[in-house]
Design a protein around this motif. Structure first.
Motif, mmCIF file in Angstrom:
data_model
loop_
_atom_site.group_PDB
_atom_site.id
_atom_site.type_symbol
_atom_site.label_atom_id
_atom_site.label_comp_id
_atom_site.label_asym_id
_atom_site.label_seq_id
_atom_site.Cartn_x
_atom_site.Cartn_y
_atom_site.Cartn_z
ATOM 1 N N ALA A 23 6.449 -7.918 5.131
ATOM 2 C CA ALA A 23 5.095 -8.363 5.619
ATOM 3 C C ALA A 23 4.297 -9.023 4.280
ATOM 4 O O ALA A 23 3.797 -9.954 4.333
ATOM 5 C CB ALA A 23 4.177 -7.427 6.314
ATOM 6 N N ASP A 26 3.718 -8.340 12.866
ATOM 7 C CA ASP A 26 3.089 -8.064 11.633
ATOM 8 C C ASP A 26 3.726 -8.832 10.509
ATOM 9 O O ASP A 26 2.827 -9.206 9.658
ATOM 10 C CB ASP A 26 3.370 -6.479 11.519
ATOM 11 C CG ASP A 26 2.392 -5.914 10.579
ATOM 12 O OD1 ASP A 26 1.448 -5.127 11.364
ATOM 13 O OD2 ASP A 26 2.161 -5.838 9.522
ATOM 14 N N ASP A 57 1.527 3.007 7.146
ATOM 15 C CA ASP A 57 0.703 2.790 8.432
ATOM 16 C C ASP A 57 -0.566 2.265 8.275
ATOM 17 O O ASP A 57 -1.111 1.521 9.147
ATOM 18 C CB ASP A 57 0.405 4.162 8.960
ATOM 19 C CG ASP A 57 1.339 4.696 10.033
ATOM 20 O OD1 ASP A 57 1.607 3.683 10.817
ATOM 21 O OD2 ASP A 57 1.772 5.749 9.975
ATOM 22 N N ASP A 58 -1.207 1.898 6.940
ATOM 23 C CA ASP A 58 -2.564 1.222 6.795
ATOM 24 C C ASP A 58 -2.013 -0.220 6.937
ATOM 25 O O ASP A 58 -2.896 -0.954 7.205
ATOM 26 C CB ASP A 58 -2.806 1.389 5.253
ATOM 27 C CG ASP A 58 -3.242 2.904 5.134
ATOM 28 O OD1 ASP A 58 -3.412 3.530 5.987
ATOM 29 O OD2 ASP A 58 -3.451 3.443 4.129
ATOM 30 N N GLN A 59 -0.800 -0.755 6.479
ATOM 31 C CA GLN A 59 -0.498 -2.172 6.588
ATOM 32 C C GLN A 59 0.105 -2.618 7.795
ATOM 33 O O GLN A 59 -0.031 -3.787 8.242
ATOM 34 C CB GLN A 59 0.446 -2.226 5.371
ATOM 35 C CG GLN A 59 0.358 -3.608 4.566
ATOM 36 C CD GLN A 59 0.836 -3.354 3.077
ATOM 37 O OE1 GLN A 59 1.442 -2.446 2.768
ATOM 38 N NE2 GLN A 59 0.855 -4.526 2.352
ATOM 39 N N LEU A 60 1.013 -1.884 8.393
ATOM 40 C CA LEU A 60 1.448 -2.203 9.831
ATOM 41 C C LEU A 60 0.400 -2.021 10.779
ATOM 42 O O LEU A 60 0.400 -0.754 11.270
ATOM 43 C CB LEU A 60 2.786 -1.453 10.028
ATOM 44 C CG LEU A 60 4.033 -1.747 8.896
ATOM 45 C CD1 LEU A 60 5.077 -0.740 9.221
ATOM 46 C CD2 LEU A 60 4.482 -3.111 8.981
ATOM 47 N N PHE A 61 -0.127 -2.994 11.401
ATOM 48 C CA PHE A 61 -1.286 -2.766 12.343
ATOM 49 C C PHE A 61 -0.964 -3.691 13.569
ATOM 50 O O PHE A 61 -1.597 -3.232 14.603
ATOM 51 C CB PHE A 61 -2.556 -3.029 11.962
ATOM 52 C CG PHE A 61 -2.846 -4.512 11.696
ATOM 53 C CD1 PHE A 61 -3.423 -4.971 12.694
ATOM 54 C CD2 PHE A 61 -2.442 -5.085 10.650
ATOM 55 C CE1 PHE A 61 -3.689 -6.462 12.532
ATOM 56 C CE2 PHE A 61 -2.660 -6.444 10.386
ATOM 57 C CZ PHE A 61 -3.261 -7.128 11.472
ATOM 58 N N ASP A 65 0.321 3.993 1.927
ATOM 59 C CA ASP A 65 0.813 4.324 3.124
ATOM 60 C C ASP A 65 1.077 3.197 4.009
ATOM 61 O O ASP A 65 0.276 2.378 4.176
ATOM 62 C CB ASP A 65 -0.378 5.354 3.842
ATOM 63 C CG ASP A 65 -0.203 5.807 4.975
ATOM 64 O OD1 ASP A 65 0.839 5.477 5.686
ATOM 65 O OD2 ASP A 65 -1.106 6.623 5.488
ATOM 66 N N PHE A 119 0.756 -1.131 -0.043
ATOM 67 C CA PHE A 119 0.069 -0.117 -0.159
ATOM 68 C C PHE A 119 0.824 1.236 -0.043
ATOM 69 O O PHE A 119 2.004 1.360 0.339
ATOM 70 C CB PHE A 119 -1.037 -0.055 1.399
ATOM 71 C CG PHE A 119 -2.108 -0.603 1.088
ATOM 72 C CD1 PHE A 119 -1.995 -2.169 0.753
ATOM 73 C CD2 PHE A 119 -3.661 -0.098 1.041
ATOM 74 C CE1 PHE A 119 -3.300 -2.980 0.662
ATOM 75 C CE2 PHE A 119 -4.539 -0.954 0.836
ATOM 76 C CZ PHE A 119 -4.233 -2.207 0.712
#
Lengths: 252, 253
Positions: A165, A114, A103-107, A101, A99
């Motif tokens: 990831a 992750d 931050d959208d992916q690493l949650f 951003d 993605f």
């Protein structure tokens, strides 16, 4: 293991992704962003995709992943026509989407968790998932980052961790959505290095010709809702500003 | 979990089964909440401080953890002695405080700190993923578990978006005043934050689907109950019985 996806499906010789006549209009707009769009990704192809902002590049990726439903047209992945959500669930495990951003992916709280998230979802047991995650982190040069908190990583580290990831699921195809946005030169070079070493077909969306010329072989452009291969653009060398000026530095 | 540090997995508490940890903590908190005798609370303190000790925490971190709860408790010290009826004690001129009020404030202070110590020993040794999974294991609905989990992860992202928006307002000369313009601007700010959070939620969900998410979370630190977990939990329960005994049965203390 037979996952039902032959290398050469019924879609033709070595075709991985095929879009036919895709049409899509953003909700609340009148003019379609994708209009009769055709696209084919063959085995071992590395494609750079350029196009102005809002030309539908990201939407195209999301249609390939089944995240967005096109108004018209067909999506074929590994030779199978995607009809329902169920078809995409299987296909997504074999296509890695990075993605814009990170931050959208690493949650997950930590990097290791992750990176292990995908493998765990694919049914790997805890030990296997952990091994895969550690191995993948090593491969992208993030060894020692296992217990780092994802929110506290730098922008560059986040991007590389998000890539790890995606890679941990061992996808057959990579889709990278503007992977260089917000990265400094050093991280960009690191990313180029990782991508060159990966022996996978991929599509990269980017506005940077320099980056695309190093990581991909074919250039496509999006215009008026359609894609044209090598659409009047070719890679060439040019002179640019020498940003280091008089500061002592090395050319490697 | 509280201060976002990576968990030190070597301590006894960190290796204690999270499900039993949660059950123990809840039982303990309920028990302490209903206790009224200081001697019993003293016994409770012994248990919670032992748990903190077994978590391998630094003294400084424990104090830091206790600070927020005590900053609330301090207000009780202003209001309770002055507002509860009872035997008056003169403090300054015509100002009097009641003995009962002071007693109540002491009791609440002790209880709050004892409970917080127990919570610190839990929070500092359990990561969010594991805590969520343990809660799910104990029958908490998965929607609540997901809510807990994502609140934790994205509260920082939303905060940073809030700061960005506020800065964007400030550099264009916005100074909050008591005016309609200020209220309207703040309403826009909150509205924009909601819209952005919504968009963010959608993107995060898509990213999760792309990585094969099907509604179930898996934790890397899978847990299996061992004999050792049973022993620790047994000791906790025994000690809680002692607390109950001191509170309701013996009158010696």
């Amino acid at each position: 293991m037979d996952d039902g996806y032959g290398v050469c499906g019924m879609g033709g010789e070595g075709i991985l992704i095929e879009l036919r006549g895709i049409g899509y209009t953003y909700p609340g707009r009148n003019i379609p962003v994708l209009d009769g769009c055709d696209f084919t990704l063959y085995e071992s192809e590395r494609i750079g995709l350029i196009g102005s902002n809002g030309s539908g590049k990201t939407t195209l990726f999301h249609i390939m992943m089944g995240l967005v439903k096109p108004a018209v047209g067909t999506v074929e992945i590994f030779g199978k026509t995607m009809k329902k959500e169920k078809d995409f669930v299987k296909a997504r495990q074999r296509i890695g989407l990075l993605f814009q951003d990170s931050d959208d992916q690493l949650f997950c709280p930590t990097v290791l968790e992750d990176v292990a998230f995908g493998p765990l979802n694919m049914g790997k047991n805890l030990g296997e998932a952990r091994d895969i995650a550690i191995r993948t982190l090593n491969a992208v040069g993030l060894s020692g980052f296992e217990d780092r908190i994802t929110t506290k990583l730098s922008g560059g580290e986040k991007r590389i961790a998000a890539l790890a990831a995606v890679l941990a699921m061992e996808p057959r195809v990579l889709l990278l959505d503007e992977p260089t946005t917000g990265l400094d030169e050093v991280t960009k070079d690191r990313l180029i290095d990782i991508l060159i070493r990966l022996d996978k077909p991929m599509i990269i969306i980017s506005h940077e010709y320099d980056f695309l010329s190093k990581t991909t072989k074919i250039l496509c452009s999006m215009k008026q809702g359609r894609i044209s291969k090598n659409g009047g653009v070719h890679f060439h060398h040019h002179i640019h500003a020498h940003v280091h000026g008089d500061d002592p530095h090395k050319h490697e | 979990m509280l201060n976002e540090k990576a968990i030190d997995h070597s301590s006894l508490m960190a290796r204690f089964d999270p499900r039993l940890k949660i059950i123990g903590m809840v039982l303990f908190s309920v028990l302490v909440a209903v206790m009224e005798r200081k001697a019993a609370i003293g016994f409770a303190f012994l248990l919670s401080i032992t748990m903190v000790f077994l978590s391998g925490l630094k003294f400084r971190d424990v104090v830091k953890g206790l600070a927020p709860v005590n900053s609330m408790v301090i207000f009780l010290w202003f209001f309770l002695p002055l507002s509860v009826n009872g035997v008056d004690i003169r403090i300054l001129g015509p100002l009097t405080a009641s003995r009962e009020g002071i007693d109540l404030a002491v009791l609440i202070t002790l209880k709050a700190n004892v409970m917080m110590l127990m919570f610190i020993s839990f929070a500092a040794t359990t990561n969010v993923m594991t805590a969520g999974q343990a809660l799910a294991c104990l029958g908490l609905p998965s929607k609540l578990v997901h809510l807990f989990f994502f609140t934790y992860r994205y509260i920082f992202v939303i905060e940073s978006e809030f700061i960005t928006l506020r800065t964007a307002m400030a550099i264009r000369g916005f100074v909050p005043r008591t005016s309609v313009h200020t209220y309207r601007s703040y309403a826009y700010l909150v509205g924009m934050l909601l819209v952005r959070s919504w968009d963010r939620a959608e993107r995060v969900y898509r990213a999760m689907i792309c990585r094969g998410f099907n509604g179930t979370f898996y934790s890397l630190s899978g847990f299996a109950m061992t004999r050792k977990d049973g022993v620790i939990f047994g000791v906790m329960c025994l000690w809680m019985m002692v607390m109950g005994y001191v509170e309701w049965v013996v009158k010696a203390f």
